[in-house]
Motif scaffolding. Structure first.
Motif, PDB file in Angstrom:
ATOM      1  N   TYR A   1       0.843  -1.193   0.000  1.00  0.00           N
ATOM      2  CA  TYR A   1       0.000   0.000   0.000  1.00  0.00           C
ATOM      3  C   TYR A   1       0.880   1.244   0.000  1.00  0.00           C
ATOM      4  O   TYR A   1       1.730   1.414   0.877  1.00  0.00           O
TER       5      TYR A   1
ATOM      6  N   THR B   1      -0.879   7.534  -0.892  1.00  0.00           N
ATOM      7  CA  THR B   1      -2.217   7.453  -1.493  1.00  0.00           C
ATOM      8  C   THR B   1      -3.071   6.311  -0.964  1.00  0.00           C
ATOM      9  O   THR B   1      -4.279   6.297  -1.164  1.00  0.00           O
TER      10      THR B   1
ATOM     11  N   ARG C   1      -3.001   3.396  -2.199  1.00  0.00           N
ATOM     12  CA  ARG C   1      -3.268   2.512  -3.336  1.00  0.00           C
ATOM     13  C   ARG C   1      -2.524   1.191  -3.169  1.00  0.00           C
ATOM     14  O   ARG C   1      -1.334   1.171  -2.896  1.00  0.00           O
ATOM     15  N   GLU C   2      -3.266   0.098  -3.344  1.00  0.00           N
ATOM     16  CA  GLU C   2      -2.631  -1.223  -3.363  1.00  0.00           C
ATOM     17  C   GLU C   2      -1.989  -1.336  -4.740  1.00  0.00           C
ATOM     18  O   GLU C   2      -2.661  -1.255  -5.758  1.00  0.00           O
TER      19      GLU C   2
ATOM     20  N   GLN D   1      -3.326  -3.592  -7.434  1.00  0.00           N
ATOM     21  CA  GLN D   1      -4.785  -3.514  -7.495  1.00  0.00           C
ATOM     22  C   GLN D   1      -5.447  -4.896  -7.365  1.00  0.00           C
ATOM     23  O   GLN D   1      -6.437  -5.192  -8.014  1.00  0.00           O
TER      24      GLN D   1
ATOM     25  N   ASP E   1      -8.041  -0.234  -1.966  1.00  0.00           N
ATOM     26  CA  ASP E   1      -6.995   0.617  -1.415  1.00  0.00           C
ATOM     27  C   ASP E   1      -7.241   0.839   0.075  1.00  0.00           C
ATOM     28  O   ASP E   1      -8.360   0.699   0.562  1.00  0.00           O
TER      29      ASP E   1
END
Length: 106
Positions: A75, A79, A81-82, A85, A89
């Motif tokens: 992560y 942000t 964000r993984e 994806q 997230d």
């Protein structure tokens, strides 16, 4: 939204959290993984969106990502964000350092 003081100074925060490490912070019923990376602080939800593992038990890699200790999902500290994806997230919380201390926006 409410800014909550976690540490009384940036120095106190640096003493409590080693470079590249995370610490779980609980504010009410919100669990947060507070991470120190390149001498900045980042706050993400503590539970991994994939498996609910504690992200504060993970580690920070060289790309500025918090790695889940269970399945190695990564992560982004800025942000949430993984990176591949594979899952949702992580929620990110704002962090600020002022003369009065280190704060997280809940």
């Amino acid at each position: 939204m409410e800014w909550v003081k976690i540490f009384n100074s940036a120095e106190e925060a640096r003493e409590a959290i080693e470079e590249g490490k995370s610490r779980k912070v609980v504010i009410g019923d919100v669990r947060i993984s507070l991470t120190r990376y390149k001498d900045a602080f980042y706050a993400l939800q503590d539970h991994c969106p994939h498996s609910a593992a504690s992200l504060s038990q993970g580690w920070t890699n060289d790309y500025g990502e918090l790695v889940c200790p269970l399945h190695n999902y990564c992560y982004d500290l800025k942000t949430g964000r993984e990176m591949e994806q594979k899952t949702a997230d992580a929620r990110v919380y704002e962090v600020k350092i002022e003369e009065e201390g280190l704060f997280i926006n809940i």
